[in-house]
Design a protein around this motif. Structure first.
Motif, mmCIF file in Angstrom:
data_model
loop_
_atom_site.group_PDB
_atom_site.id
_atom_site.type_symbol
_atom_site.label_atom_id
_atom_site.label_comp_id
_atom_site.label_asym_id
_atom_site.label_seq_id
_atom_site.Cartn_x
_atom_site.Cartn_y
_atom_site.Cartn_z
ATOM 1 N N ALA A 67 31.260 51.263 46.542
ATOM 2 C CA ALA A 67 31.499 52.313 47.545
ATOM 3 C C ALA A 67 32.350 51.755 48.686
ATOM 4 N N TYR A 68 32.025 50.550 49.138
ATOM 5 C CA TYR A 68 32.856 49.918 50.175
ATOM 6 C C TYR A 68 34.269 49.692 49.645
ATOM 7 N N GLY A 69 34.377 49.355 48.387
ATOM 8 C CA GLY A 69 35.680 49.087 47.780
ATOM 9 C C GLY A 69 36.579 50.305 47.696
ATOM 10 N N ALA A 70 36.032 51.487 47.902
ATOM 11 C CA ALA A 70 36.827 52.712 47.842
ATOM 12 C C ALA A 70 37.622 52.978 49.117
ATOM 13 N N TYR A 71 37.342 52.243 50.185
ATOM 14 C CA TYR A 71 38.068 52.458 51.442
ATOM 15 C C TYR A 71 39.512 51.990 51.319
ATOM 16 N N SER A 72 40.392 52.650 52.037
ATOM 17 C CA SER A 72 41.832 52.383 51.903
ATOM 18 C C SER A 72 42.227 50.968 52.307
ATOM 19 N N CYS A 73 41.499 50.329 53.231
ATOM 20 C CA CYS A 73 41.858 48.976 53.649
ATOM 21 C C CYS A 73 41.455 47.932 52.606
ATOM 22 N N VAL A 74 40.593 48.308 51.658
ATOM 23 C CA VAL A 74 40.147 47.356 50.634
ATOM 24 C C VAL A 74 41.193 47.300 49.534
ATOM 25 N N GLU A 75 41.852 46.160 49.484
ATOM 26 C CA GLU A 75 42.926 45.968 48.505
ATOM 27 C C GLU A 75 42.376 45.641 47.124
ATOM 28 N N GLU A 76 41.241 44.924 47.117
ATOM 29 C CA GLU A 76 40.679 44.517 45.825
ATOM 30 C C GLU A 76 39.170 44.368 45.939
ATOM 31 N N PHE A 77 38.471 44.842 44.921
ATOM 32 C CA PHE A 77 37.027 44.659 44.805
ATOM 33 C C PHE A 77 36.795 43.794 43.579
ATOM 34 N N VAL A 78 36.143 42.655 43.766
ATOM 35 C CA VAL A 78 35.940 41.698 42.680
ATOM 36 C C VAL A 78 34.444 41.545 42.414
ATOM 37 N N VAL A 79 34.050 41.770 41.174
ATOM 38 C CA VAL A 79 32.662 41.529 40.766
ATOM 39 C C VAL A 79 32.546 40.055 40.406
ATOM 40 N N LEU A 80 31.607 39.371 41.061
ATOM 41 C CA LEU A 80 31.372 37.955 40.782
ATOM 42 C C LEU A 80 30.260 37.863 39.734
ATOM 43 N N PRO A 81 30.599 37.464 38.500
ATOM 44 C CA PRO A 81 29.606 37.447 37.427
ATOM 45 C C PRO A 81 28.556 36.348 37.615
ATOM 46 N N ASN A 82 27.313 36.700 37.287
ATOM 47 C CA ASN A 82 26.193 35.758 37.331
ATOM 48 C C ASN A 82 25.961 35.170 38.714
ATOM 49 N N VAL A 83 26.206 35.978 39.739
ATOM 50 C CA VAL A 83 26.047 35.524 41.118
ATOM 51 C C VAL A 83 25.189 36.541 41.855
ATOM 52 N N GLY A 84 24.309 36.042 42.724
ATOM 53 C CA GLY A 84 23.447 36.917 43.510
ATOM 54 C C GLY A 84 24.019 37.224 44.873
ATOM 55 N N HIS A 85 23.137 37.330 45.870
ATOM 56 C CA HIS A 85 23.518 37.735 47.216
ATOM 57 C C HIS A 85 24.328 36.653 47.933
ATOM 58 N N CYS A 86 24.014 35.406 47.685
ATOM 59 C CA CYS A 86 24.715 34.275 48.320
ATOM 60 C C CYS A 86 25.393 33.451 47.219
ATOM 61 N N PRO A 87 26.666 33.729 46.939
ATOM 62 C CA PRO A 87 27.341 33.069 45.814
ATOM 63 C C PRO A 87 27.268 31.546 45.838
ATOM 64 N N GLN A 88 27.380 30.949 47.021
ATOM 65 C CA GLN A 88 27.371 29.492 47.090
ATOM 66 C C GLN A 88 26.030 28.911 46.661
#
Length: 70
Positions: A42-63
């Motif tokens: 939903a956030y990715g649908a905003y006009s300023c969002v150039e790209e929405f990337v799904v990070l596979p096998n990652v939770g809330h804190c990717p690091q």
């Protein structure tokens, strides 16, 4: 659509996204237990969002998730 996904805690992010004056890339973990991927999309649908990337096998804190789910 957005109203159903946003609660008071998410409103700050929503306002920040609307205020962006530069292109935005959003990375969202597909295993995030707190924020559903639908919210990120939903956030990715905003006009300023150039790209929405799904990070596979990652939770809330990717690091941290990369270590836990490895």
């Amino acid at each position: 659509m957005f109203e159903k996904l946003l609660d008071e805690g998410d409103m700050l992010i929503w306002f920040c996204i609307l205020a962006m004056k530069c292109p935005v890339l959003i990375g969202w973990g597909d295993r995030d237990p707190w924020e559903p991927i639908e919210l990120g999309r939903a956030y990715g649908a905003y006009s300023c969002v150039e790209e929405f990337v799904v990070l596979p096998n990652v939770g809330h804190c990717p690091q941290v998730s990369l270590i836990i789910f490895k």
